[in-house]
Structure formats: structure tokens, C-alpha cells
Write a protein that holds these residues in place. Structure first.
Motif: not given
Length: 561
Positions: A55-58, A330-334, A336-342
């Protein structure tokens, strides 16, 4: 007196004539000048990134948690399209990836779903399956894939054609369709993740007869097995204020789990969830994809010469996690935070392997997702679940009463009714009349919002301003789609009561990110509406190559330097 008046007029006339003649001569001289050649420095590599179910709002919801090297780097140093949408339905993975890379919609490229009823063979078909080819890297059928059902070329095809097949295309994704469709018809290679006990990356004889040695070595390494560990949050869970509570009734669970909470003890539930397949529905699946993508950059020499190559990477785990745990988890948020590092790791590797300023990146999604309807209901927001079983029972009763048989309908697939034309002819009925009668019946059912007949979609030309009719028409293929298309109410889905899904023409499924970064890209943003089919012609315009042959999108001029 006459001479005093005529003399100045004569002088003025002569001067004017002289100036006009001089200007014409000047223009003639300019015309004779040789054109000055302009050197266009094309990027050495285009990297297309599709984040499945983003989603855009992520971008905005998790902004304060992102580092500087991933999403923020793309946004702060690149161009952001903030009002970017899919302009068709169904919004699902197969049509999404095809539309990003073909520059058109299912109405043209023919990918009308992940699976659909095929009128010619009278069977349900999978978007990428192809028994004409064999698996490579596995003894299972997981590699028997090709892009043969996609009817048009892709931007990756056009780059190959433009460079006389010297520009390479490599496509990577956990999902086969996330690699096969972006790679187009001419990809040098497409790789996807088999999962199961092997945890191998595989392909099809459509591309090659044997895996390259570096892929064999990667599969033999512990690159995937290293993720056989508990999934814990990247940051202290108390910092995840942008998501709902960790324990709730809106999330699914891995087989064997007693709760929905972190940490998820993956090793304990490994065998019950298909071995390495469990990693798909965790943040680790994206990291596995990144590891393999970095191996591609190391071994395939992408972007190492002045002929533009294409590298397509689809991050599929975001979709699996969203389906299991839901938009607000929380799983979705985590994930995306890990995807940001990738992403940061991928960009840093591109800097080193290809060079800063030598590559161009675009990042988008293949669809969005809805909040879990059960959660919405608890927040007093209209939402709910379709009972397709009850709908089918009621519909069959109508068919028997109206036509004396249910045989008039071949099947119902992807919210579309497919009629049996032979039965209709034998009953001496008009097809358009039957379509309309069935549409009116379905419209009366609870939680139905709109219904369209094939004749409506054939005869009318809906525009973007009409809203949902436009989206339905752009997703309807004259030869492949059904006779009647029905649309549920906003907030209503046919899905289990845990986890999120997608597929509708509603804005929560259509609004996704679009980021451009790197060579040839301006720094900036736009709030003007852009659409998924605009991506391919934008990249084609930047490269100076032909648009994909079914293109209906328009280049986004504001993006390009």
C-alpha cells in the motif's frame, strides 16, 4: 508638403524590407547549419523493483523507522508519484506484474488473473504454467513455466530488441509469476524459489537447459538455511506504535503456533509448514531474495558495459505476510523495516558494482490490500465477508427457475460468470438478454455493489472519470474474460476472517507507491494522478527505445531530466 510626407514613408518601407530580407537570410543560414549531435548517456542498468501487496501508506506510516539508505534514499534523491494507481481490476499479482512491464492493462496483455477459466480448453489455467517446458534445478513440476499467456511485449523485451539482444535481462522473485512476467518473452534468465525441503532457486527450460554453476553453488550453500531461526522484531516491540497489538483475533498463525505473537519460533514449526516454504511468510523471505539478487549482480555482469541491461526484482514475502497477518499487524511493520535494510544493501551493491549515476531504479507494487474487515467492523466501519457458498446456492436456484437448467453457466471465476454459448443457442435465447437477466439477479444479492455485462463492456467506452466502470473495462479482455462481472461493496471480501487480501477495484487495492531514482531521473514529486501502465513508456522514453507493443500508458514527463 507631399514630399515631406512621402520621404519618411519611403525610408521606413526600405528599412522594413531590408530587415525582413536580412531575417529571412539569417533563417536560411540557420537551416543550412549541420545539427549538433547530442550525446545521450543511457543508464547501464535498469532495476525494476515490485513490492508485492505494498500500500502507498506503508511509506508514510513507517517513515520514522526507516533508515537513510533504503526507501528514504529513493524518495529524497529521486522522484515520487504520490497519487499512483492501478487503472483496472482484478488487482492481483499476475496482472500487476504484467501491467507494470507491458505498459498496458489486462484488456490488452491478456493476463486477467493469477488463475482463470480458459474458454478454449474448458479448464482453469495458471498464469505462468506451461507443460511445453521442463523444470530446471528440481525434479518437481515447479519449474514448468513460461510467459506464453502474456499477449504483448514488455519493456524488457523492447530493450532486448533495441540492443540486438545484447542487453541482458535477468528476473528474480520468490513467486514464479513475479519473475516470469517481468522478464518478458526474451529474458536471458528468470529464477524463482521452490521452497519445500530443498530451498532451491529454480528455473525452466524456456530459459536454459541447466542452472549456471553459480546458482548451483548458491543452492548448495547455507544461504537459505541460515534463516532457520526465530523471527524476532528488528526493534523493541514497544516501538512499533504504528501497528495494532501483537496478540489479536485478526491474524493467522503458522501451523503449530498457539498464539499470533512474536517471536515466531520457525525451527519448531519447520516441518509442519513445508520446510523452507515457511520463510515465504516472514521478513526473511525478502532477505533471501536480496541475497540471491546480490549473487546475480556478482556473477552475471549486469551493467558492466555501455549497453543497457535490465534486472527485475520482485519482493514477494510482503504479500505472504500481509495475507497471513493483515495490514495492521506488527508482522507487516517488521517486514517493511527489514525490507528497508535489504533495499539499502541492494543500492549499496549497485553503487559498487555498476557505479553511482550509472543505473536507474523504479519501485512500485503489484496491488495494495484491505484492512482486515473484522477489524474494521470492530472500529464501526462498514465491512464484512461475502458468503460465496450461499450466493452460489441462491444463484443456481435462479438458473433452474429461469432457464430450467444450471448448464447455462460454465463456471464462476474471479468474480465473473462464464456462460455456455452452445446451451444458450440450443435454448434459442439471445446472449445479451441472458447476460442482462443474470446481471440483474446478482445485483439483488446482499453485499453486491455493481454488475456489468460483457455487452456493456464491449459497446461502451468508459473514461477514468467514471470510476469503477473504467477500472472494470480495463481489466476485461474480450476473448478471455467472462460474460458478467460483479463487484462487491467497499470493505467486503471473500476471504477467511484473519489476514488481508486484495483484488477489487477499490482504492485500498489500487493506490500504491511509484518511486524513480538514479540516472535520467529528476528530483521531485507529483500529486497528479499517474497509472501503472505509465511506468513502461516512461522508461522507454528515457532510453529512447520503442514502447512495448500494447502500450496504453503515457510517459510521466515530470520524472525525466
Amino acid at each position: 508638403m507631399q514630399r515631406q510626407v512621402l520621404l519618411p514613408l519611403l525610408t521606413l518601407t526600405l528599412f522594413t524590407t531590408f530587415m525582413i530580407t536580412a531575417q529571412r537570410r539569417g533563417k536560411d543560414r540557420d537551416k543550412k547549419k549541420e545539427p549538433v549531435p547530442v550525446e545521450v548517456k543511457a543508464p547501464k542498468l535498469i532495476v525494476g523493483i515490485v513490492v508485492d501487496q505494498m500500500r502507498y501508506d506503508y511509506l508514510t506510516r513507517f517513515w520514522n523507522h526507516y533508515g537513510e539508505g533504503g526507501f528514504k534514499r529513493l524518495i529524497n534523491e529521486g522522484f515520487t508519484c504520490k497519487n499512483h494507481h492501478f487503472n483496472y481490476a482484478p488487482t492481483s499479482t499476475g496482472p500487476g506484474h504484467a501491467s507494470v512491464y507491458t505498459g498496458t492493462t489486462p484488456a490488452v496483455h491478456g493476463i486477467i488473473g493469477n488463475d482463470w477459466y480458459d474458454k478454449e480448453t474448458d479448464t482453469e489455467v495458471y498464469v505462468a504454467s506451461d507443460d511445453s517446458f521442463e523444470s530446471v534445478g528440481t525434479t518437481s513440476n515447479a519449474g514448468k513455466m513460461s510467459p506464453h499467456r502474456m499477449l504483448t511485449t514488455t519493456i524488457t523485451d523492447q530493450n532486448r530488441l533495441h540492443t540486438q539482444m545484447r542487453g541482458k535481462t535477468i528476473a528474480v522473485a520468490l513467486k514464479d509469476r513475479g519473475a516470469v512476467l517481468p522478464g518478458g518473452h526474451t529474458a536471458n534468465a528468470a529464477y524463482w524459489f521452490e521452497g519445500t525441503e530443498s530451498g532451491n532457486w529454480i528455473t525452466s527450460t524456456y530459459y536454459m537447459d541447466a542452472l549456471p554453476q553459480w546458482v548451483v553453488d548458491f543452492n548448495a550453500s547455507d544461504a537459505v538455511e541460515s534463516y532457520k531461526k526465530p523471527w524476532e522484531t528488528l526493534k523493541p516491540i514497544t516501538e512499533y506504535q504504528e501497528s495494532g497489538t501483537d496478540q489479536n483475533i485478526y491474524e493467522g498463525r503458522f501451523r503449530g503456533e498457539a498464539t499470533t505473537t512474536f517471536p515466531h519460533d520457525l525451527p519448531s514449526h519447520w516441518g509442519k509448514n513445508g520446510g523452507t516454504s515457511i520463510l515465504r511468510a516472514t521478513a526473511y523471505g525478502n532477505s533471501i531474495t536480496t541475497d540471491f539478487a546480490l549473487a546475480v549482480l556478482e556473477n552475471e555482469d549486469l551493467g558492466r558495459d555501455n549497453i543497457t541491461d535490465f534486472f527485475t526484482v520482485s519482493y514477494s514475502s510482503t504479500d505472504y505476510v500481509g495475507h497471513m497477518f493483515g495490514v495492521n499487524s506488527v508482522e507487516v511493520q517488521d517486514t517493511y523495516l527489514r525490507l528497508d535494510l535489504d533495499l539499502a544493501k541492494l543500492l549499496t551493491t549497485l553503487d559498487g558494482k555498476v557505479g553511482v549515476g550509472n543505473y536507474t531504479v523504479f519501485l512500485t507494487a503489484d496491488h495494495g490490500a484491505i484492512h482486515v474487515p473484522a477489524f474494521l467492523v470492530d472500529q464501526k466501519i462498514p465491512a464484512g465477508y461475502l458468503d460465496l457458498g450461499a450466493l452460489k446456492t441462491k444463484f443456481n436456484e435462479f438458473l433452474k427457475y429461469k432457464y430450467g437448467t444450471t448448464d447455462i453457466v460454465k463456471t464462476i471465476s474471479n468474480y465473473q460468470v462464464f456462460l455456455d454459448r452452445n446451451v444458450i443457442d440450443n435454448l434459442d435465447m439471445e446472449l445479451d438478454a441472458v447476460q442482462e437477466e443474470i446481471a440483474l439477479e446478482i445485483l439483488n444479492y446482499d453485499d453486491m455493489d455493481k454488475v456489468f455485462t460483457g455487452f456493456q463492456l464491449w459497446r461502451n467506452n468508459y473514461t477514468q472519470s467514471t470510476g469503477i466502470p473504467y477500472l472494470i473495462q480495463q481489466g476485461w479482455h474480450q476473448k478471455r474474460s467472462g460474460d458478467v462481472v460483479f463487484v462487491q461493496r467497499p470493505g467486503f471480501i471473500a476471504y477467511p476472517k484473519t489476514g488481508s487480501t486484495h483484488g477489487s477495484p477499490m482504492i485500498y487495492d489500487t493506490h500504491v507507491p511509484l518511486l524513480f531514482y538514479g540516472n535520467g531521473i529528476k528530483k521531485g514529486e507529483t500529486f497528479e494522478r499517474t497509472e501503472i501502465p505509465d511506468i513502461a513508456p516512461t522508461i522507454a522514453s528515457m532510453l529512447g527505445i520503442a514502447f512495448p507493443n500494447g502500450t496504453t500508458g503515457e510517459p510521466i514527463a515530470e520524472v525525466l531530466e
